[in-house]
Design an enzyme around this catalytic site. Sequence first.
Site, PDB file in Angstrom:
ATOM      1  N   ALA A   1       0.854  -1.272   0.017  1.00 50.28           N
ATOM      2  CA  ALA A   1      -0.090   0.137  -0.068  1.00 50.28           C
ATOM      3  C   ALA A   1       1.063   1.419  -0.045  1.00 50.28           C
ATOM      4  O   ALA A   1       1.988   1.111   0.497  1.00 50.28           O
ATOM      5  CB  ALA A   1      -0.878  -0.030   1.383  1.00 50.28           C
TER       6      ALA A   1
ATOM      7  N   GLY B   1       0.597  -5.133   0.880  1.00 48.24           N
ATOM      8  CA  GLY B   1      -0.485  -5.335   0.236  1.00 48.24           C
ATOM      9  C   GLY B   1      -0.182  -6.032  -1.508  1.00 48.24           C
ATOM     10  O   GLY B   1      -1.145  -6.599  -1.778  1.00 48.24           O
TER      11      GLY B   1
ATOM     12  N   GLU C   1      -0.197  -9.571  -0.498  1.00 47.41           N
ATOM     13  CA  GLU C   1      -1.499  -9.902  -0.469  1.00 47.41           C
ATOM     14  C   GLU C   1      -2.299 -10.370  -1.668  1.00 47.41           C
ATOM     15  O   GLU C   1      -3.186 -10.871  -1.627  1.00 47.41           O
ATOM     16  CB  GLU C   1      -2.266  -8.906   0.567  1.00 47.41           C
ATOM     17  CG  GLU C   1      -1.781  -9.123   1.970  1.00 47.41           C
ATOM     18  CD  GLU C   1      -2.250  -7.973   2.828  1.00 47.41           C
ATOM     19  OE1 GLU C   1      -2.063  -6.680   2.441  1.00 47.41           O
ATOM     20  OE2 GLU C   1      -2.581  -8.176   3.995  1.00 47.41           O
TER      21      GLU C   1
ATOM     22  N   GLU D   1       4.682  -5.191   7.156  1.00 48.20           N
ATOM     23  CA  GLU D   1       3.674  -4.106   7.849  1.00 48.20           C
ATOM     24  C   GLU D   1       4.190  -3.733   9.329  1.00 48.20           C
ATOM     25  O   GLU D   1       4.102  -2.717   9.795  1.00 48.20           O
ATOM     26  CB  GLU D   1       2.168  -4.376   7.979  1.00 48.20           C
ATOM     27  CG  GLU D   1       1.582  -4.541   6.792  1.00 48.20           C
ATOM     28  CD  GLU D   1       1.761  -5.633   5.819  1.00 48.20           C
ATOM     29  OE1 GLU D   1       2.514  -6.489   6.057  1.00 48.20           O
ATOM     30  OE2 GLU D   1       1.096  -5.709   4.984  1.00 48.20           O
TER      31      GLU D   1
HETATM   32  N1  DAK Z   1       4.578   3.140  -0.446  1.00 45.51           N
HETATM   33  C1  DAK Z   1       4.928   4.484  -1.140  1.00 45.51           C
HETATM   34  N2  DAK Z   1       6.362   4.626  -1.416  1.00 45.51           N
HETATM   35  C2  DAK Z   1       7.061   3.770  -1.659  1.00 45.51           C
HETATM   36  C3  DAK Z   1       6.688   2.378  -1.284  1.00 45.51           C
HETATM   37  C4  DAK Z   1       5.443   2.225  -0.688  1.00 45.51           C
HETATM   38  N3  DAK Z   1       4.896   1.077  -0.084  1.00 45.51           N
HETATM   39  N4  DAK Z   1       7.706   1.628  -1.471  1.00 45.51           N
HETATM   40  C5  DAK Z   1       8.383   2.295  -2.147  1.00 45.51           C
HETATM   41  N5  DAK Z   1       8.253   3.428  -2.244  1.00 45.51           N
HETATM   42  C6  DAK Z   1       8.620   4.631  -2.920  1.00 45.51           C
HETATM   43  C7  DAK Z   1      10.041   5.106  -1.884  1.00 45.51           C
HETATM   44  O1  DAK Z   1       9.447   6.101  -1.130  1.00 45.51           O
HETATM   45  C8  DAK Z   1      11.045   5.819  -2.887  1.00 45.51           C
HETATM   46  O2  DAK Z   1      10.219   7.004  -3.507  1.00 45.51           O
HETATM   47  P1  DAK Z   1      11.199   8.225  -3.600  1.00 45.51           P
HETATM   48  O3  DAK Z   1      11.883   8.579  -2.590  1.00 45.51           O
HETATM   49  O4  DAK Z   1      12.176   8.006  -4.923  1.00 45.51           O
HETATM   50  O5  DAK Z   1      10.329   9.429  -3.854  1.00 45.51           O
HETATM   51  C9  DAK Z   1      10.727   4.974  -4.212  1.00 45.51           C
HETATM   52  O6  DAK Z   1       9.329   4.337  -4.164  1.00 45.51           O
HETATM   53  C10 DAK Z   1      12.000   3.824  -4.584  1.00 45.51           C
HETATM   54  O7  DAK Z   1      11.958   3.190  -3.290  1.00 45.51           O
HETATM   55  P2  DAK Z   1      13.587   2.895  -2.357  1.00 45.51           P
HETATM   56  O8  DAK Z   1      14.277   4.144  -2.714  1.00 45.51           O
HETATM   57  O9  DAK Z   1      13.070   2.625  -1.098  1.00 45.51           O
HETATM   58  O10 DAK Z   1      14.097   1.726  -3.068  1.00 45.51           O
HETATM   59  P3  DAK Z   1      14.899   0.646  -2.550  1.00 45.51           P
HETATM   60  O11 DAK Z   1      15.134  -0.026  -3.791  1.00 45.51           O
HETATM   61  O12 DAK Z   1      15.922   1.027  -1.966  1.00 45.51           O
HETATM   62  O13 DAK Z   1      13.893  -0.220  -1.790  1.00 45.51           O
HETATM   63  C11 DAK Z   1      11.766  -1.331  -1.184  1.00 45.51           C
HETATM   64  C12 DAK Z   1      12.810  -0.915  -2.250  1.00 45.51           C
HETATM   65  C13 DAK Z   1      10.602  -2.034  -1.716  1.00 45.51           C
HETATM   66  C14 DAK Z   1      12.589  -2.648  -0.335  1.00 45.51           C
HETATM   67  C15 DAK Z   1      11.637  -0.195  -0.118  1.00 45.51           C
HETATM   68  O14 DAK Z   1      11.213   0.772  -0.853  1.00 45.51           O
HETATM   69  C16 DAK Z   1      10.408  -0.436   0.654  1.00 45.51           C
HETATM   70  O15 DAK Z   1      10.628  -1.171   1.896  1.00 45.51           O
HETATM   71  N6  DAK Z   1       9.092  -0.062   0.586  1.00 45.51           N
HETATM   72  C17 DAK Z   1       8.223  -0.548   1.745  1.00 45.51           C
HETATM   73  C18 DAK Z   1       7.731  -1.716   1.685  1.00 45.51           C
HETATM   74  C19 DAK Z   1       6.471  -1.908   2.739  1.00 45.51           C
HETATM   75  O16 DAK Z   1       6.858  -1.629   3.861  1.00 45.51           O
HETATM   76  N7  DAK Z   1       5.378  -2.092   2.260  1.00 45.51           N
HETATM   77  C20 DAK Z   1       4.267  -2.590   2.975  1.00 45.51           C
HETATM   78  C21 DAK Z   1       3.632  -1.212   3.084  1.00 45.51           C
HETATM   79  S1  DAK Z   1       1.922  -1.313   3.999  1.00 45.51           S
HETATM   80  C22 DAK Z   1      -5.527  -2.292   4.011  1.00 45.51           C
HETATM   81  C23 DAK Z   1      -5.070  -3.234   3.085  1.00 45.51           C
HETATM   82  C24 DAK Z   1      -3.684  -3.408   2.794  1.00 45.51           C
HETATM   83  C25 DAK Z   1      -2.862  -2.628   3.258  1.00 45.51           C
HETATM   84  C26 DAK Z   1      -3.338  -1.644   4.443  1.00 45.51           C
HETATM   85  C27 DAK Z   1      -4.435  -1.552   4.749  1.00 45.51           C
HETATM   86  N8  DAK Z   1      -6.796  -2.248   4.363  1.00 45.51           N
HETATM   87  C28 DAK Z   1      -7.714  -3.289   3.887  1.00 45.51           C
HETATM   88  C29 DAK Z   1      -7.327  -1.432   5.601  1.00 45.51           C
HETATM   89  C30 DAK Z   1      -1.368  -2.705   3.058  1.00 45.51           C
HETATM   90  C31 DAK Z   1      -0.478  -2.100   3.830  1.00 45.51           C
HETATM   91  C32 DAK Z   1       0.842  -2.215   3.151  1.00 45.51           C
HETATM   92  O17 DAK Z   1       1.117  -2.694   2.193  1.00 45.51           O
END
Ligand code: DAK
Length: 259
Positions: free
Chosen positions: A63, A108, A111, A131
Site C-alpha cells: 500500500a 498489500g 496480499e 507491515e
Molecule cells: N509506498 C509509497 N512509496 C513507496 C513504497 C510504498 N509502499 N515503497 C517504495 N516507495 C517509494 C520510495 O519512497 C521511493 O520514493 P522516492 O524517495 O524516490 O520518492 C521509491 O519508491 C523507491 O523506493 P526506495 O528508494 O526505497 O527503493 P529501494 O530499492 O531502496 O527499496 C523497497 C525498495 C521496496 C525494499 C523499499 O522501498 C521498501 O521497503 N518499501 C516499503 C515496503 C513496505 O513496507 N510495504 C508494506 C506497506 S504497508 C488495508 C489493506 C492493505 C494494506 C493496508 C490496509 N486495508 C484493507 C485496511 C497494506 C499495507 C501495506 O502494504
Amino acid sequence: MTDLVRLEVEAGIGTIRLDRPPMNALNAEIQEGLLAVAAEATTRKDVAAVVVYGGEKVFAAGADIKEMETMSYTDMVDRSVLLQEFTKAIAAIPKPTVAAITGYALGGGCEVALACDFRVVAEDAKLGQPEISLGIIPGAGGTQRLARLVGPARAKDLVFSGRFVDAAEALAIGLVDEVVPAADVYTAARARVARYVGGPSYAVRAAKEAIDRGLEVDLETGLEIERILFAGTFATRDRAIGMRHFVDKGKGPAPFEGA
Ligand code: DAK
C-alpha cells in the site's frame, strides 16, 4: 476509471497490469481500479484465466505508505472495508489466476499475490509482509491467506518479523509455486494458466469454489459444498460433451465449449 491498472486480453488470458512506477505502490486509486478490473475479468466471456502482473521490475511494494501516513483512525475505519474488497475481488474471480512476480511483492502486494491461485516468481524476487515495521499488521488478507498457505508458525514468523523471503525460501515453504529467470516470469505465468483455457470452464469454476469455500468451513460442510457443486456440473453442456467424447473416442481432450 484509472490508468494505474488495466485489463489486457490476449488468447483467452486476461492480464491485470499494475502500472504505477517506480514501485506500483497501491494507493486508493489503484485499489479501486483493481476492484473494477477484477469485476471485468470475472464477467468477460473472452477471459478464461487471469495473470496479475506488475511489469518487468516490480510486482508491488505494498500500500502507498505516503498516502496512509496522512490517514486518521476514522479515515481508516471509513476506508478499510472497501480496501479489503480489492483482494477479495481478486480471490473471487471464478477462473484460474496467477501472480507473475518480478522484484518485490510486499505488504498489500504480497496480499494481492496471495489472493491468486498460483504464484510464479523471478529468481531474484522478494516477498514479505513488512507491515510490522510500520507499526501495523497486514490488512488485506495477509494474516489469513498466508497462514492458510504456509501454516500458522511460518506465517507468524513472517508477520512478526516483517522479513523478506527470497524465491528459494518462498518455494521451499510453499509460498510460491514456480521460480524462473526474471525475463521469463510473465511467459511462465501465462503458460501455467494457458493449460486451463479451452477447458470446461464451469467445472473449473465449481472446482475452485469447492476448494476455496471448503477451506473456510469444517469437513462435513465442505463435503456438502462439494456434493452440491458436483451435481451442478450435470447442468452443463461440457459435462455431456466430456462424457460422450470418452465413450466414443476414449480419453480426452474433449472439444469443450465452455458452457
Ligand atoms: N509506498 C509509497 N512509496 C513507496 C513504497 C510504498 N509502499 N515503497 C517504495 N516507495 C517509494 C520510495 O519512497 C521511493 O520514493 P522516492 O524517495 O524516490 O520518492 C521509491 O519508491 C523507491 O523506493 P526506495 O528508494 O526505497 O527503493 P529501494 O530499492 O531502496 O527499496 C523497497 C525498495 C521496496 C525494499 C523499499 O522501498 C521498501 O521497503 N518499501 C516499503 C515496503 C513496505 O513496507 N510495504 C508494506 C506497506 S504497508 C488495508 C489493506 C492493505 C494494506 C493496508 C490496509 N486495508 C484493507 C485496511 C497494506 C499495507 C501495506 O502494504
